[in-house]
Design an enzyme around this catalytic site. Structure first.
Site, short mmCIF file in Angstrom:
data_model
loop_
_atom_site.label_atom_id
_atom_site.label_comp_id
_atom_site.label_asym_id
_atom_site.label_seq_id
_atom_site.Cartn_x
_atom_site.Cartn_y
_atom_site.Cartn_z
N ASP A 147 3.06 1.41 18.78
CA ASP A 147 3.85 1.60 17.57
C ASP A 147 3.95 0.31 16.74
O ASP A 147 3.46 -0.75 17.13
CB ASP A 147 5.24 2.12 17.96
CG ASP A 147 5.75 3.20 17.02
OD1 ASP A 147 5.33 3.24 15.85
OD2 ASP A 147 6.58 4.02 17.46
N GLU A 180 0.57 3.02 13.39
CA GLU A 180 0.91 1.98 12.41
C GLU A 180 1.44 2.58 11.10
O GLU A 180 1.84 1.85 10.21
CB GLU A 180 -0.36 1.11 12.20
CG GLU A 180 -0.24 -0.06 11.27
CD GLU A 180 -0.58 0.33 9.84
OE1 GLU A 180 -0.31 -0.47 8.93
OE2 GLU A 180 -1.10 1.45 9.63
N TRP A 181 1.45 3.94 11.04
CA TRP A 181 2.04 4.71 9.93
C TRP A 181 1.25 4.61 8.62
O TRP A 181 1.72 5.05 7.58
CB TRP A 181 3.49 4.30 9.65
CG TRP A 181 4.34 4.05 10.85
CD1 TRP A 181 4.28 4.72 12.06
CD2 TRP A 181 5.36 3.07 11.00
NE1 TRP A 181 5.20 4.20 12.94
CE2 TRP A 181 5.88 3.19 12.31
CE3 TRP A 181 5.90 2.11 10.15
CZ2 TRP A 181 6.91 2.38 12.78
CZ3 TRP A 181 6.92 1.31 10.62
CH2 TRP A 181 7.41 1.45 11.92
N GLY A 182 0.06 4.02 8.66
CA GLY A 182 -0.75 3.90 7.46
C GLY A 182 -0.30 2.82 6.50
O GLY A 182 -0.82 2.72 5.39
N ASP A 183 0.63 1.97 6.93
CA ASP A 183 1.17 0.95 6.03
C ASP A 183 0.12 -0.03 5.54
O ASP A 183 0.17 -0.52 4.41
CB ASP A 183 2.28 0.16 6.75
CG ASP A 183 3.58 0.93 6.83
OD1 ASP A 183 3.62 2.08 6.34
OD2 ASP A 183 4.57 0.40 7.40
N ASN A 184 -0.84 -0.35 6.41
CA ASN A 184 -1.86 -1.35 6.08
C ASN A 184 -3.27 -0.75 5.99
O ASN A 184 -4.25 -1.44 6.22
CB ASN A 184 -1.84 -2.47 7.13
CG ASN A 184 -0.54 -3.24 7.12
OD1 ASN A 184 -0.35 -4.16 6.33
ND2 ASN A 184 0.38 -2.87 8.01
N ASP A 202 6.28 9.49 10.05
CA ASP A 202 6.48 10.55 11.03
C ASP A 202 6.56 11.93 10.39
O ASP A 202 7.03 12.10 9.26
CB ASP A 202 7.75 10.31 11.83
CG ASP A 202 7.65 9.12 12.77
OD1 ASP A 202 6.54 8.55 12.89
OD2 ASP A 202 8.67 8.76 13.39
#
Length: 400
Positions: A147, A180-184, A202
């Protein structure tokens, strides 16, 4: 202690030129994860019972193989920094639990985080990456979900590369699932690092909503689907766009559950169940074990679907399949039923990723609908009624 430090130093050195384990996730991974139904309320009995249910209910035979423990399994680190499971919740230890899951012909997954603390406030892996990977390998872990909480000041590329190298140095093949939630924009750089990467925040069990929290949001099925535009070219065997875990059986309607499952299969997202398998109704089981939908997900060509036609509330998606076949999905994302009358010959289906196309003026394909089993061919219009929040999923095969 000195020997352990030497081993860790050697592992770090070896990791300088490490690569992720190949041969894993040749098709999108399938399994179950504890978070959606149980969050931190987990223990070893739940994991054992879930493994039993996966076998008993035919999920293992359908292709689901990973039983993944999410956040909050952690106890404390000992004086040498070694992580231990919560002794009250996992009194037998992780090695015994892994042995039990393996005895069922399944694999065990575990969770950690790039930061010093996980999203649930437990010990993360920052500064202990190689140590944790060695520990997981010794336990017999097969899958690591990693995570992105408590990540301030960290480089995503650096943090995930470090853990990839640590996994490699530990010597046990473990699927590396990057959360990583697609942040980067991990799709642009993570193909050599992880076997899958999250593309969004999420998921939430609703059709089309956004649930806002103080510093993040959870998204419904349609919101996550819309965030996949432009990403399909980055996915393929061994490296997948992860649209988050499935919410099938978690409170949506059966039509919505079928649509959700079919869309994740069409876009080649991992199929990780999130419902309580121990009390799953047969209607949910039938959705999750539909062999034709799973065959679309697990197609060896590994090219995700794309939307080739958008008619307002009705969308048409196509996926090139191995052996020259195609899958096509019609989505009614609106609030009213729709009467379809689709003229195959009016639309050239051309894919710039696979470089394949099909012109129904020149070739006739037989089709079969995977939910109800209806069949037909492309020499006639596709006539059907489509309920709100539902899909029609077809398999197409050229006439010989």
């Amino acid at each position: 202690m000195k020997r352990a430090l030497i081993l860790l130093a050697l592992a770090a050195s070896a990791g300088a030129h490490a690569q992720k384990f190949e041969g894993l996730a040749a098709t999108p991974q399938m399994g179950w994860n504890s978070w959606n139904s149980f969050a931190c309320d987990i223990n070893e009995k739940l994991i054992r019972d879930t493994a039993d249910a996966m076998v008993k209910l035919g999920l293992k035979d359908a292709g689901y193989e990973y039983v993944n423990i999410d956040d909050c399994w952690h106890g404390k680190r000992d004086k040498d920094g070694v992580i231990h499971p919560d002794a009250e919740r996992f009194p037998s230890g992780m090695k015994a639990l892994a042995d039990y899951v393996h005895s069922k012909g399944l694999k065990l997954g575990i969770y950690s985080d790039v930061g010093a603390t996980t999203c649930g406030g437990r010990p993360g892996s920052r500064g202990h990456e190689y140590q944790d990977a060695i520990t997981y390998a010794a336990w017999g872990v097969d899958y690591i979900k990693y995570d992105w909480c408590d990540s301030k000041g960290l480089s995503a590329v650096g943090a995930y590369t470090t853990m990839r190298d640590a996994i490699r140095s530990a010597g046990r093949p473990m699927l590396f699932s990057m959360c990583e939630w697609g942040d980067n924009k991990p799709w642009e750089w993570a193909a050599d690092i992880g076997h899958s990467w999250r593309t969004t925040g999420d998921i939430y069990p609703c059709w089309d909503c956004e649930l806002s929290h103080s510093n993040f949001s959870r998204y419904g099925v349609m919101r996550i689907l819309d965030k996949q535009a432009g990403l399909r070219k980055y996915a393929g065997p061994g490296h997948w766009n992860d649209m988050d875990m499935l919410e099938v059986g978690m409170g949506m309607t059966e039509d919505e559950d079928r649509a959700h499952f079919a869309l994740w299969a069409m876009l080649a997202s991992p199929l990780i169940l999130g419902n309580d398998l121990r009390s799953m109704p047969d209607s949910t089981r039938r959705i999750l074990t539909n062999k034709d939908v799973i065959a679309v997900s697990q197609d060896k060509l590994g090219i995700p679907a794309w939307k080739f036609l958008d008619d307002g509330k009705v969308e048409y998606w196509a996926r090139p399949m191995a052996d020259g076949e195609w899958a096509m999905l019609v989505l009614n994302r609106g609030e009213q039923p729709v009467a379809l009358s689709y003229d195959w010959k009016a639309h050239l289906v051309s894919d710039d990723v696979s470089k394949r196309e099909v012109d129904f003026k020149k070739a006739v394909y037989n089709w079969r609908e995977v939910w109800g089993g209806k069949s037909g061919d492309t020499s006639h219009k596709l006539e059907a009624k489509l309920a709100p929040h539902s899909v029609l999923l077809l398999r197409l095969k050229a006439r010989g």
